[in-house]
Each structure stands twice: as structure tokens, then as C-alpha cells.
Design an enzyme around this catalytic site. Sequence first.
Site, PDB file in Angstrom:
ATOM      1  N   ASN A 247       0.843  -1.199   0.000  1.00 34.96           N
ATOM      2  CA  ASN A 247       0.000   0.000   0.000  1.00 34.96           C
ATOM      3  C   ASN A 247       0.875   1.244   0.000  1.00 34.96           C
ATOM      4  O   ASN A 247       1.958   1.273   0.592  1.00 34.96           O
ATOM      5  CB  ASN A 247      -1.012  -0.004   1.159  1.00 34.96           C
ATOM      6  CG  ASN A 247      -0.411  -0.117   2.535  1.00 34.96           C
ATOM      7  OD1 ASN A 247       0.503  -0.909   2.775  1.00 34.96           O
ATOM      8  ND2 ASN A 247      -0.934   0.664   3.466  1.00 34.96           N
ATOM      9  N   GLN A 248       0.400   2.254  -0.703  1.00 38.57           N
ATOM     10  CA  GLN A 248       1.112   3.512  -0.860  1.00 38.57           C
ATOM     11  C   GLN A 248       0.151   4.640  -0.515  1.00 38.57           C
ATOM     12  O   GLN A 248      -0.814   4.874  -1.243  1.00 38.57           O
ATOM     13  CB  GLN A 248       1.631   3.660  -2.292  1.00 38.57           C
ATOM     14  CG  GLN A 248       2.563   2.544  -2.734  1.00 38.57           C
ATOM     15  CD  GLN A 248       3.869   2.542  -1.954  1.00 38.57           C
ATOM     16  OE1 GLN A 248       4.532   3.569  -1.828  1.00 38.57           O
ATOM     17  NE2 GLN A 248       4.241   1.386  -1.406  1.00 38.57           N
TER      18      GLN A 248
ATOM     19  N   CYS B 119     -10.128  -4.956   0.992  1.00 34.93           N
ATOM     20  CA  CYS B 119     -11.216  -3.992   1.141  1.00 34.93           C
ATOM     21  C   CYS B 119     -12.177  -4.125  -0.048  1.00 34.93           C
ATOM     22  O   CYS B 119     -11.903  -4.849  -1.001  1.00 34.93           O
ATOM     23  CB  CYS B 119     -10.664  -2.566   1.221  1.00 34.93           C
ATOM     24  SG  CYS B 119     -10.055  -1.903  -0.348  1.00 34.93           S
TER      25      CYS B 119
ATOM     26  N   GLU C 198      -3.191  -4.668  -2.869  1.00 37.32           N
ATOM     27  CA  GLU C 198      -3.782  -5.601  -3.813  1.00 37.32           C
ATOM     28  C   GLU C 198      -3.915  -4.973  -5.201  1.00 37.32           C
ATOM     29  O   GLU C 198      -3.579  -5.583  -6.210  1.00 37.32           O
ATOM     30  CB  GLU C 198      -5.168  -6.059  -3.335  1.00 37.32           C
ATOM     31  CG  GLU C 198      -5.144  -6.815  -2.017  1.00 37.32           C
ATOM     32  CD  GLU C 198      -5.300  -5.926  -0.786  1.00 37.32           C
ATOM     33  OE1 GLU C 198      -5.819  -6.427   0.218  1.00 37.32           O
ATOM     34  OE2 GLU C 198      -4.887  -4.742  -0.816  1.00 37.32           O
TER      35      GLU C 198
ATOM     36  N   CYS D  94      -4.116   0.714  -2.466  1.00 37.16           N
ATOM     37  CA  CYS D  94      -3.956  -0.504  -1.676  1.00 37.16           C
ATOM     38  C   CYS D  94      -2.935  -1.440  -2.318  1.00 37.16           C
ATOM     39  O   CYS D  94      -2.699  -1.407  -3.523  1.00 37.16           O
ATOM     40  CB  CYS D  94      -5.290  -1.229  -1.556  1.00 37.16           C
ATOM     41  SG  CYS D  94      -6.577  -0.299  -0.724  1.00 37.16           S
TER      42      CYS D  94
END
Length: 160
Positions: free
Chosen positions: A62-63, A112, A75, A73
Site C-alpha cells: 500500500n502507498q 477492502c 492488492e 492498496c
Amino acid sequence: MKEVKIESTLYVYDDLNETPDDVVALMAKAIEARDKAYAPYSKFHVGTAILLDNNEIITGSNQENASYPSGLCAERTAIYYAGAKYPEAKIVRMAITAGSKVKTTLSPIPPCGACRQSIAEYEVKQDSPIEIYFMGETGKVAKSNSLANLLPLGFDKSAL
């Protein structure tokens, strides 16, 4: 009126060492990615590793950004890179791990909603399920044989 019951099936391992060796190795890549997360605001670090059918492994973390909606995210970082670099490859499996710098995460942390929708797009595109393993920093590991278990009644191109 008719009642419709929707069920999802997950498999839960007591810890990572109970999973198959190839999952342990993929999760190790996700843990490495988690350690590279940029999350100065939430202090919540997430790492993802994706196994493609060409045996390439793509990772993402995640950034965050001070303007929260501008972050991404782990993913989606990984899945979009996989789609950009290997557009013809199918995603076989994903490993996701999340940990907080504020408290220890012992329960499996699923993707999420936005990430579920993004993973669903690729599952529909490739017309085959994506196996997803997810965990906290340590403890139980959950497995879903398909994103459809995590996002029943999904929205896809068939509605457009």
C-alpha cells in the site's frame, strides 16, 4: 417474495505453516512487500504477492498520500502492475498480509471492497477463479477458492 440465502466458503488454517509450501513461499513475498509499504498516516502496512500462470510473481504494497483518496492498496498496486506487465497472463493465486504499527494483527485481514471489485474484474476477464490467501501479521490464514466467495453478487461487465 422469496428469501435468497447467500453463502461463502472459506478455509482457515491455524497458522501459515499449515498451508502448502508454495503458499508459504508466496506469503513470504507478500510479507517482504508489506515491509516496503508507505503508510505514514494509517500505520497499517499491507503486502500482496500474486502468482501468474507464467510463474511470474508480482508484489505490491500500500502507498498512502496525505490526500487519502490518492493512495493505493497493496492488492490493486500488484494486480494493476500484473495486468500492465503481463496482460495475457492469468492470476492463479494471491497472498495478502496486513499489519499495524499500532497493534498486532492476529486475525486474517481480507481485501477492502475496492480491492475486491478490482480482483473481481480480473477473475471475470480471465474466466477462471483466483485463489486468495489472507492473514494478519501472524496467526490464522484464511483461504478463498475464488473472489466470488468474498464478493457475492458482484458487479461486472455483464451489467453494462
